[in-house]
Scaffold this motif. Structure first.
Motif, PDB file in Angstrom:
ATOM      1  N   ASP A  37       0.811  -1.213   0.000  1.00 20.02           N
ATOM      2  CA  ASP A  37       0.000   0.000   0.000  1.00 20.02           C
ATOM      3  C   ASP A  37       0.849   1.268   0.000  1.00 20.02           C
ATOM      4  OD1 ASP A  37       0.782  -0.656   2.635  1.00 20.02           O
ATOM      5  OD2 ASP A  37      -0.923   0.394   3.513  1.00 20.02           O
ATOM      6  N   LYS A  38       1.898   1.297   0.799  1.00 18.53           N
ATOM      7  CA  LYS A  38       2.763   2.477   0.840  1.00 18.53           C
ATOM      8  C   LYS A  38       3.514   2.657  -0.471  1.00 18.53           C
ATOM      9  CE  LYS A  38       3.786   2.856   5.778  1.00 18.53           C
ATOM     10  NZ  LYS A  38       4.914   2.905   6.747  1.00 18.53           N
ATOM     11  N   LEU A  39       4.068   1.585  -0.971  1.00 19.67           N
ATOM     12  CA  LEU A  39       4.839   1.659  -2.204  1.00 19.67           C
ATOM     13  C   LEU A  39       3.947   2.023  -3.388  1.00 19.67           C
ATOM     14  CD1 LEU A  39       7.643   1.377  -3.377  1.00 19.67           C
ATOM     15  CD2 LEU A  39       7.272  -1.082  -3.554  1.00 19.67           C
ATOM     16  N   ALA A  40       2.778   1.439  -3.444  1.00 15.66           N
ATOM     17  CA  ALA A  40       1.839   1.765  -4.523  1.00 15.66           C
ATOM     18  C   ALA A  40       1.435   3.232  -4.461  1.00 15.66           C
ATOM     19  CB  ALA A  40       0.613   0.868  -4.456  1.00 15.66           C
ATOM     20  N   GLY A  41       1.249   3.748  -3.271  1.00 16.62           N
ATOM     21  CA  GLY A  41       0.900   5.163  -3.115  1.00 16.62           C
ATOM     22  C   GLY A  41       1.998   6.078  -3.630  1.00 16.62           C
ATOM     23  N   LEU A  42       3.233   5.740  -3.336  1.00 21.95           N
ATOM     24  CA  LEU A  42       4.358   6.536  -3.826  1.00 21.95           C
ATOM     25  C   LEU A  42       4.450   6.489  -5.351  1.00 21.95           C
ATOM     26  CD1 LEU A  42       7.063   5.474  -1.228  1.00 21.95           C
ATOM     27  CD2 LEU A  42       6.080   7.760  -1.485  1.00 21.95           C
ATOM     28  N   ILE A  43       4.276   5.297  -5.899  1.00 20.97           N
ATOM     29  CA  ILE A  43       4.345   5.136  -7.358  1.00 20.97           C
ATOM     30  C   ILE A  43       3.196   5.876  -8.026  1.00 20.97           C
ATOM     31  CG2 ILE A  43       4.141   3.438  -9.221  1.00 20.97           C
ATOM     32  CD1 ILE A  43       5.637   1.495  -7.274  1.00 20.97           C
ATOM     33  N   GLN A  44       2.034   5.767  -7.441  1.00 16.83           N
ATOM     34  CA  GLN A  44       0.857   6.461  -7.971  1.00 16.83           C
ATOM     35  C   GLN A  44       1.109   7.965  -8.026  1.00 16.83           C
ATOM     36  OE1 GLN A  44      -2.578   6.026  -5.480  1.00 16.83           O
ATOM     37  NE2 GLN A  44      -3.942   6.990  -6.930  1.00 16.83           N
ATOM     38  N   GLU A  45       1.641   8.490  -6.957  1.00 18.38           N
ATOM     39  CA  GLU A  45       1.891   9.925  -6.861  1.00 18.38           C
ATOM     40  C   GLU A  45       3.004  10.383  -7.801  1.00 18.38           C
ATOM     41  OE1 GLU A  45       3.908  12.459  -3.417  1.00 18.38           O
ATOM     42  OE2 GLU A  45       2.006  11.558  -2.814  1.00 18.38           O
ATOM     43  N   ARG A  46       4.127   9.664  -7.793  1.00 19.50           N
ATOM     44  CA  ARG A  46       5.299  10.098  -8.554  1.00 19.50           C
ATOM     45  C   ARG A  46       5.147   9.866 -10.051  1.00 19.50           C
ATOM     46  NH1 ARG A  46      10.298  11.124  -6.402  1.00 19.50           N
ATOM     47  NH2 ARG A  46       8.895  11.837  -4.772  1.00 19.50           N
ATOM     48  N   TYR A  47       4.516   8.749 -10.423  1.00 20.47           N
ATOM     49  CA  TYR A  47       4.436   8.387 -11.837  1.00 20.47           C
ATOM     50  C   TYR A  47       3.076   8.676 -12.473  1.00 20.47           C
ATOM     51  CZ  TYR A  47       8.936   6.045 -11.319  1.00 20.47           C
ATOM     52  OH  TYR A  47      10.269   5.770 -11.090  1.00 20.47           O
ATOM     53  N   GLY A  48       2.128   9.170 -11.678  1.00 19.77           N
ATOM     54  CA  GLY A  48       0.816   9.529 -12.221  1.00 19.77           C
ATOM     55  C   GLY A  48      -0.007   8.340 -12.676  1.00 19.77           C
ATOM     56  N   LYS A  49       0.143   7.222 -11.995  1.00 23.51           N
ATOM     57  CA  LYS A  49      -0.612   6.014 -12.338  1.00 23.51           C
ATOM     58  C   LYS A  49      -1.851   5.913 -11.454  1.00 23.51           C
ATOM     59  CE  LYS A  49       3.444   3.579 -13.901  1.00 23.51           C
ATOM     60  NZ  LYS A  49       3.916   2.300 -14.280  1.00 23.51           N
ATOM     61  N   THR A  50      -2.789   5.107 -11.895  1.00 27.49           N
ATOM     62  CA  THR A  50      -3.954   4.855 -11.046  1.00 27.49           C
ATOM     63  C   THR A  50      -3.523   3.956  -9.897  1.00 27.49           C
ATOM     64  OG1 THR A  50      -4.650   2.835 -12.180  1.00 27.49           O
ATOM     65  CG2 THR A  50      -5.507   4.943 -13.048  1.00 27.49           C
ATOM     66  N   ARG A  51      -4.329   3.932  -8.861  1.00 33.82           N
ATOM     67  CA  ARG A  51      -4.013   3.085  -7.705  1.00 33.82           C
ATOM     68  C   ARG A  51      -3.924   1.618  -8.136  1.00 33.82           C
ATOM     69  NH1 ARG A  51      -1.932   4.049  -2.714  1.00 33.82           N
ATOM     70  NH2 ARG A  51      -2.385   2.298  -1.386  1.00 33.82           N
ATOM     71  N   GLN A  52      -4.855   1.210  -8.977  1.00 30.89           N
ATOM     72  CA  GLN A  52      -4.882  -0.174  -9.455  1.00 30.89           C
ATOM     73  C   GLN A  52      -3.619  -0.504 -10.251  1.00 30.89           C
ATOM     74  OE1 GLN A  52      -8.256  -1.088 -11.907  1.00 30.89           O
ATOM     75  NE2 GLN A  52      -7.905  -3.278 -11.820  1.00 30.89           N
ATOM     76  N   GLN A  53      -3.201   0.389 -11.137  1.00 34.89           N
ATOM     77  CA  GLN A  53      -1.981   0.167 -11.920  1.00 34.89           C
ATOM     78  C   GLN A  53      -0.762   0.061 -11.011  1.00 34.89           C
ATOM     79  OE1 GLN A  53      -2.280   3.714 -14.311  1.00 34.89           O
ATOM     80  NE2 GLN A  53      -2.664   2.535 -16.186  1.00 34.89           N
ATOM     81  N   ALA A  54      -0.675   0.951 -10.029  1.00 30.95           N
ATOM     82  CA  ALA A  54       0.472   0.963  -9.121  1.00 30.95           C
ATOM     83  C   ALA A  54       0.521  -0.309  -8.274  1.00 30.95           C
ATOM     84  CB  ALA A  54       0.415   2.197  -8.229  1.00 30.95           C
ATOM     85  N   GLU A  55      -0.609  -0.733  -7.754  1.00 29.81           N
ATOM     86  CA  GLU A  55      -0.639  -1.955  -6.945  1.00 29.81           C
ATOM     87  C   GLU A  55      -0.264  -3.174  -7.775  1.00 29.81           C
ATOM     88  OE1 GLU A  55      -4.382  -2.281  -4.897  1.00 29.81           O
ATOM     89  OE2 GLU A  55      -3.888  -0.629  -3.546  1.00 29.81           O
ATOM     90  N   LEU A  56      -0.747  -3.237  -9.006  1.00 31.60           N
ATOM     91  CA  LEU A  56      -0.409  -4.344  -9.891  1.00 31.60           C
ATOM     92  C   LEU A  56       1.100  -4.364 -10.166  1.00 31.60           C
ATOM     93  CD1 LEU A  56      -1.299  -6.703 -11.664  1.00 31.60           C
ATOM     94  CD2 LEU A  56      -1.750  -5.046 -13.484  1.00 31.60           C
ATOM     95  N   GLU A  57       1.662  -3.204 -10.399  1.00 37.58           N
ATOM     96  CA  GLU A  57       3.095  -3.101 -10.654  1.00 37.58           C
ATOM     97  C   GLU A  57       3.908  -3.575  -9.439  1.00 37.58           C
ATOM     98  OE1 GLU A  57       6.055   0.558 -11.731  1.00 37.58           O
ATOM     99  OE2 GLU A  57       4.088   0.532 -12.698  1.00 37.58           O
ATOM    100  N   VAL A  58       3.489  -3.183  -8.253  1.00 41.48           N
ATOM    101  CA  VAL A  58       4.192  -3.588  -7.028  1.00 41.48           C
ATOM    102  C   VAL A  58       4.070  -5.096  -6.819  1.00 41.48           C
ATOM    103  CG1 VAL A  58       4.239  -3.374  -4.513  1.00 41.48           C
ATOM    104  CG2 VAL A  58       3.978  -1.336  -5.933  1.00 41.48           C
ATOM    105  N   ARG A  59       2.891  -5.632  -7.004  1.00 38.75           N
ATOM    106  CA  ARG A  59       2.700  -7.082  -6.834  1.00 38.75           C
ATOM    107  C   ARG A  59       3.555  -7.864  -7.832  1.00 38.75           C
ATOM    108  NH1 ARG A  59      -1.154  -7.541  -3.091  1.00 38.75           N
ATOM    109  NH2 ARG A  59      -2.691  -5.891  -2.939  1.00 38.75           N
ATOM    110  N   ARG A  60       3.625  -7.386  -9.053  1.00 44.53           N
ATOM    111  CA  ARG A  60       4.467  -8.048 -10.055  1.00 44.53           C
ATOM    112  C   ARG A  60       5.939  -7.959  -9.666  1.00 44.53           C
ATOM    113  NH1 ARG A  60       1.480  -5.980 -15.543  1.00 44.53           N
ATOM    114  NH2 ARG A  60      -0.178  -7.543 -15.511  1.00 44.53           N
ATOM    115  N   PHE A  61       6.338  -6.823  -9.114  1.00 43.91           N
ATOM    116  CA  PHE A  61       7.714  -6.661  -8.657  1.00 43.91           C
ATOM    117  C   PHE A  61       8.042  -7.701  -7.589  1.00 43.91           C
ATOM    118  CE2 PHE A  61      10.566  -4.927  -5.416  1.00 43.91           C
ATOM    119  CZ  PHE A  61      11.716  -4.721  -6.170  1.00 43.91           C
ATOM    120  N   PHE A  62       7.170  -7.831  -6.584  1.00 38.89           N
ATOM    121  CA  PHE A  62       7.420  -8.798  -5.522  1.00 38.89           C
ATOM    122  C   PHE A  62       7.393 -10.225  -6.051  1.00 38.89           C
ATOM    123  CE2 PHE A  62       5.938  -5.406  -2.458  1.00 38.89           C
ATOM    124  CZ  PHE A  62       7.198  -5.199  -1.932  1.00 38.89           C
ATOM    125  N   ASP A  63       6.479 -10.516  -6.970  1.00 36.56           N
ATOM    126  CA  ASP A  63       6.410 -11.860  -7.542  1.00 36.56           C
ATOM    127  C   ASP A  63       7.666 -12.192  -8.342  1.00 36.56           C
ATOM    128  OD1 ASP A  63       3.957 -12.351  -6.385  1.00 36.56           O
ATOM    129  OD2 ASP A  63       2.809 -11.928  -8.218  1.00 36.56           O
TER     130      ASP A  63
END
Length: 68
Positions: A37-63
């Protein structure tokens, strides 16, 4: 990856996270503590992505970093 494991190994993964999201500062990544949640929020803010896009990106990173 189990989120508890990701949080526990976050310090080891910081280098890869910095490579993945170079616009985030070291301090921001450290404060995220490996929490989706924290990392997705930072990515959402810095890169202008939707919350859903940012969370998906973070989950893929961890996977993709299960070897940690």
């Amino acid at each position: 990856m189990n989120h508890d494991i990701a949080e526990g190994k976050w310090k080891q993964m910081l280098g890869r996270a910095k490579t993945a999201w170079g616009e985030l500062t070291d301090d921001e990544l450290t404060r995220a503590e490996g929490r989706v949640d924290k990392l997705a929020g930072l990515i959402q803010e810095r890169y202008g992505k939707t919350r859903q896009q940012a969370e998906l990106e973070v989950r893929r990173f961890f996977d993709s970093n299960r070897d940690f």
